[in-house]
Design an enzyme around this catalytic site. Structure first.
Site, PDB file in Angstrom:
ATOM      1  N   VAL A  64       0.821  -1.222   0.000  1.00  0.00           N
ATOM      2  CA  VAL A  64       0.000   0.000   0.000  1.00  0.00           C
ATOM      3  C   VAL A  64       0.850   1.265   0.000  1.00  0.00           C
ATOM      4  CG1 VAL A  64      -2.007  -1.115   1.054  1.00  0.00           C
ATOM      5  CG2 VAL A  64      -0.316   0.041   2.522  1.00  0.00           C
ATOM      6  N   ASN A 104      -7.278  -1.892   5.806  1.00  0.00           N
ATOM      7  CA  ASN A 104      -6.915  -2.552   7.061  1.00  0.00           C
ATOM      8  C   ASN A 104      -5.404  -2.709   7.251  1.00  0.00           C
ATOM      9  OD1 ASN A 104      -7.458  -4.656   9.370  1.00  0.00           O
ATOM     10  ND2 ASN A 104      -6.186  -5.715   7.845  1.00  0.00           N
ATOM     11  N   TYR A 155       2.701   5.309  16.377  1.00  0.00           N
ATOM     12  CA  TYR A 155       1.539   4.492  15.973  1.00  0.00           C
ATOM     13  C   TYR A 155       0.231   5.243  16.267  1.00  0.00           C
ATOM     14  CZ  TYR A 155      -1.762   0.573  15.847  1.00  0.00           C
ATOM     15  OH  TYR A 155      -2.828  -0.247  15.561  1.00  0.00           O
ATOM     16  N   LYS A 214      -2.947   6.565  13.828  1.00  0.00           N
ATOM     17  CA  LYS A 214      -4.348   6.138  13.979  1.00  0.00           C
ATOM     18  C   LYS A 214      -5.261   7.331  14.277  1.00  0.00           C
ATOM     19  CE  LYS A 214      -3.819   1.802  12.984  1.00  0.00           C
ATOM     20  NZ  LYS A 214      -4.433   1.205  11.779  1.00  0.00           N
TER      21      LYS A 214
HETATM   22  N1  LIG Z   1      -3.929  -6.503  16.668  1.00  0.00           N
HETATM   23  C1  LIG Z   1      -4.302  -5.446  17.382  1.00  0.00           C
HETATM   24  O1  LIG Z   1      -4.250  -5.465  18.630  1.00  0.00           O
HETATM   25  C2  LIG Z   1      -4.843  -4.216  16.711  1.00  0.00           C
HETATM   26  C3  LIG Z   1      -5.547  -3.292  17.485  1.00  0.00           C
HETATM   27  C4  LIG Z   1      -6.046  -2.140  16.879  1.00  0.00           C
HETATM   28  C5  LIG Z   1      -5.865  -1.946  15.520  1.00  0.00           C
HETATM   29  N2  LIG Z   1      -5.178  -2.873  14.788  1.00  0.00           N
HETATM   30  C6  LIG Z   1      -5.019  -2.606  13.364  1.00  0.00           C
HETATM   31  O2  LIG Z   1      -5.532  -3.713  12.655  1.00  0.00           O
HETATM   32  C7  LIG Z   1      -4.872  -3.819  11.391  1.00  0.00           C
HETATM   33  C8  LIG Z   1      -4.428  -5.259  11.176  1.00  0.00           C
HETATM   34  O3  LIG Z   1      -3.633  -5.661  12.276  1.00  0.00           O
HETATM   35  P1  LIG Z   1      -3.363  -7.215  12.615  1.00  0.00           P
HETATM   36  O4  LIG Z   1      -3.180  -7.280  14.077  1.00  0.00           O
HETATM   37  O5  LIG Z   1      -4.369  -8.066  11.944  1.00  0.00           O
HETATM   38  O6  LIG Z   1      -1.901  -7.369  11.941  1.00  0.00           O
HETATM   39  P2  LIG Z   1      -1.189  -8.595  11.203  1.00  0.00           P
HETATM   40  O7  LIG Z   1       0.259  -8.235  11.246  1.00  0.00           O
HETATM   41  O8  LIG Z   1      -1.629  -9.908  11.760  1.00  0.00           O
HETATM   42  O9  LIG Z   1      -1.708  -8.481   9.707  1.00  0.00           O
HETATM   43  C9  LIG Z   1      -1.398  -7.351   8.928  1.00  0.00           C
HETATM   44  C10 LIG Z   1      -1.434  -7.724   7.448  1.00  0.00           C
HETATM   45  O10 LIG Z   1      -1.148  -6.529   6.710  1.00  0.00           O
HETATM   46  C11 LIG Z   1      -0.189  -6.846   5.708  1.00  0.00           C
HETATM   47  N3  LIG Z   1       0.600  -5.643   5.422  1.00  0.00           N
HETATM   48  C12 LIG Z   1       1.496  -5.023   6.236  1.00  0.00           C
HETATM   49  N4  LIG Z   1       2.050  -3.988   5.602  1.00  0.00           N
HETATM   50  C13 LIG Z   1       1.494  -3.935   4.360  1.00  0.00           C
HETATM   51  C14 LIG Z   1       1.693  -3.110   3.234  1.00  0.00           C
HETATM   52  N5  LIG Z   1       2.586  -2.114   3.235  1.00  0.00           N
HETATM   53  N6  LIG Z   1       0.951  -3.343   2.123  1.00  0.00           N
HETATM   54  C15 LIG Z   1       0.066  -4.361   2.092  1.00  0.00           C
HETATM   55  N7  LIG Z   1      -0.151  -5.200   3.130  1.00  0.00           N
HETATM   56  C16 LIG Z   1       0.581  -5.001   4.244  1.00  0.00           C
HETATM   57  C17 LIG Z   1       0.657  -7.960   6.292  1.00  0.00           C
HETATM   58  O11 LIG Z   1       1.310  -8.706   5.276  1.00  0.00           O
HETATM   59  C18 LIG Z   1      -0.391  -8.772   7.051  1.00  0.00           C
HETATM   60  O12 LIG Z   1      -0.980  -9.762   6.217  1.00  0.00           O
HETATM   61  C19 LIG Z   1      -3.740  -2.784  11.424  1.00  0.00           C
HETATM   62  O13 LIG Z   1      -4.140  -1.623  10.733  1.00  0.00           O
HETATM   63  C20 LIG Z   1      -3.590  -2.474  12.907  1.00  0.00           C
HETATM   64  O14 LIG Z   1      -3.082  -1.177  13.137  1.00  0.00           O
HETATM   65  C21 LIG Z   1      -4.670  -4.004  15.354  1.00  0.00           C
END
Ligand SMILES: NC(=O)c1ccc[n+]([C@@H]2O[C@H](COP(=O)([O-])OP(=O)(O)OC[C@H]3O[C@@H](n4cnc5c(N)ncnc54)[C@H](O)[C@@H]3O)[C@@H](O)[C@H]2O)c1
Length: 252
Positions: free
Chosen positions: A55, A81, A146, A150
């Site tokens: 992205v 996402n 971070y 957000k």
């Molecule tokens: N896990 C948490 O506690 C949490 C809490 C709040 C928000 N979030 C948000 O949820 C979203 C997903 O988090 P998650 O915990 O599922 O993470 P994760 O690391 O399990 O999955 C993230 C996915 O995004 C892909 N990705 C990373 N950088 C990318 C890029 N530059 N281009 C395309 N794809 C890319 C990765 O390959 C992976 O498949 C994020 O935006 C994160 O900020 C997560």
């Protein structure tokens, strides 16, 4: 929610892992065609179309959106996402790291939305859902960079909702608390005491446990579907009460 999304096409960034994978599975079960845009789009569930996409690279985003339209005839739903973490106070991350994380977490959403916009305008069920975070609305320690990204996602969601309302495109976000995903698993593995780290993260949320990726996907499914046809420019907290509630400690 059963087949509310049949004949619609959903693009999910970061859809190969964690929260994004749960969203892709949920929207597919609701009848949508699924395009997953991810750095590593291998091993997706049957029926999901994967695009190797970064992205932070505009050309790869455009190619993936073009590929989605070629395969399914349009784009109706965008779930922005993909995101990465950053640990530290304002003293801990250098300018290059600020630029890198901002470029993925914020400008990444801009690139994907921009590329999809001409197709969303043609849709009768257009929706964008951004994955934001509790970090946008609560101060968390050692998450300066971070949290700033957000916070920007929350503001961007509201601004986009205003800009595109009259084009029939709704824009909302979800704010998960700490969710049980591979990302958080990696963070816990790095801690000196992973068991104590998990206990501390569980205890930080009033419902006493991590949020599941499936619970986040339920909120995204609602915001992506016509069930929320009058909802735009808002956020849904999926955080076990972490943002809104003030409970007394257990037993007191
Ligand atoms: N896990 C948490 O506690 C949490 C809490 C709040 C928000 N979030 C948000 O949820 C979203 C997903 O988090 P998650 O915990 O599922 O993470 P994760 O690391 O399990 O999955 C993230 C996915 O995004 C892909 N990705 C990373 N950088 C990318 C890029 N530059 N281009 C395309 N794809 C890319 C990765 O390959 C992976 O498949 C994020 O935006 C994160 O900020 C997560």
């Amino acid at each position: 929610m059963s087949q509310e999304l049949s004949s619609l096409t959903a693009v999910i960034t970061g859809g190969a892992s964690g929260i994004g994978a749960a969203i892709a599975t949920k929207l597919q079960a609701m009848g949508a065609n699924i395009a997953v845009l991810d750095l590593n789009p291998e091993n997706l569930p049957e029926g999901q179309l994967g695009f190797k996409c970064n992205v932070s690279d505009d050309a790869s985003v455009k190619a993936a959106i073009d590929g989605t339209v070629a395969a399914f005839g349009g784009v109706d739903i965008v779930v922005n996402n993909a995101g990465i973490g950053a640990i530290g106070t304002v003293e801990d991350n250098d300018d290059a790291e600020w630029a890198r994380v901002w470029d993925i977490n914020v400008v990444g959403m801009v690139r994907v939305s921009r590329a999809a916009m001409p197709h969303l305008r043609k849709s009768t069920g257009a929706a964008i859902v951004n994955t934001c975070s509790i970090a946008a609305t609560a101060g968390l320690p050692a998450r300066a960079l971070y949290s700033a990204t957000k916070g920007a996602v929350l503001s961007l969601t509201q601004a986009m909702a205003a800009d595109h309302l009259r084009e029939g495109i709704r824009v909302n976000c979800v704010n998960p608390g700490t969710a049980d995903t591979p990302w958080i698993g990696r963070l816990m593995d790095q801690a000196d005491d992973p068991v104590a780290e998990r206990a501390a993260l569980n205890a930080r949320q009033p419902h006493g446990r991590l949020v599941s990726a499936d619970e986040v996907s339920g909120a995204v499914a609602y915001l992506a579907s016509p069930l929320s046809g009058s909802t735009t420019g808002t956020s849904i907290a999926v955080d076990g009460g972490m943002q809104a509630l003030r409970l007394r400690p257990v037993g007191q």
